[in-house]
Design an enzyme around this catalytic site. Structure first.
Site: not given
Ligand code: PGA
Length: 256
Positions: A12, A174, A95, A10, A93, A213, A168
């Protein structure tokens, strides 16, 4: 594992046409590692170019509107994603849930719109740190799934291969702080229970991805955990050097 492990990057709000070189390198490896299903979800403007650039991997969107078209400035619909060459879309997601106030009902509507357009979906769920500290992680995630999983004829027709869930934990995204494998197993078991409640036997076969992560150092342990059918990878999907060891770990997990 019911299907090939599924490793999804992803991007983003990252990436440019120059980064398609990374995607091509990832695609070349995906073409060799046929035991693993590999996909990338770049920002909307790169979807069509990514589709042209790759042959072996899946290409997806990071969100879609629940309506097929209309007066929704700035939004992109599921049929538009399909038209641009996407095969799947990520919905719900954390976010999006946090930045755009997306509710479970909206996430479900988006997932159903995606399936109706022939796209596969990855429905994301996960608890916050406060919810985990209050011992509410399983309850929160179960409620998100009960409210967000697509229903109806298009969902039944899409089972099991075109629906995936990504667990997640918000505090692991992140942050470099990855969930303990024991907790991932417990949460994936809880997700499975809701999938079976929603879809019956077909729910046993829906892939559940872990996200938060994931990197080259922890992927092997996470992907070997019971009930983990793949990974949704943010930061470590932005370069082939970071992403390919995760794909390789998934390939080794299938041999184990
Ligand atoms: P990350 O993000 O691997 O940077 O923690 C995962 C995600 O939000 O899908």
């Amino acid at each position: 594992m019911p299907h090939r492990p599924y490793i999804v990057g992803n991007w983003k709000m990252n990436g440019s046409r120059a980064m398609l070189a990374e995607a091509r390198a990832i695609d070349r490896a995906a073409a060799r590692l046929t035991d693993v299903q590999v996909a990338l979800a770049p920002p909307f403007p790169l979807i069509a170019a990514l589709r042209e650039a790759v042959t072996a991997m899946g290409v997806g969107g990071q969100d879609c509107h629940q309506q097929p078209k209309g007066a929704h400035t700035g939004d992109v619909s599921a049929p538009m994603l399909a038209d641009a060459g996407a095969d799947f879309v990520i919905v719900g997601h954390s976010e999006r849930r946090a930045d755009h106030g997306e509710t479970d009902a909206l996430v479900r509507a988006k997932a159903e719109a995606a399936l109706a357009s022939g796209l596969a979906v990855i429905v994301c769920v996960g608890e916050t740190l406060a919810q985990r500290d209050a011992a509410q992680a399983e309850v929160v995630v179960a409620a998100q799934l009960d409210g967000s999983l697509p229903q109806g004829e298009s969902a039944v027709a899409a089972l099991p291969g075109k629906i995936a869930v990504a667990y997640e934990p918000v505090w692991a995204i992140g942050t470099g702080r990855v969930a303990a494998v024991e907790d991932v197993v417990i949460m994936h078991r809880a997700v499975r229970a809701r999938l079976v409640a929603a879809y019956g036997e077909a729910g046993e076969l829906v892939r559940i991805l872990y996200g938060g992560s994931v990197n080259a150092g922890n992927a092997a342990d996470l992907l070997a955990a019971v009930g983990v059918g793949g990974a949704l990878v943010g930061g470590a999907s932005l370069s082939a050097d970071l992403f390919l060891p995760i794909v390789a770990a998934a390939a080794s997990a299938t041999e184990a």
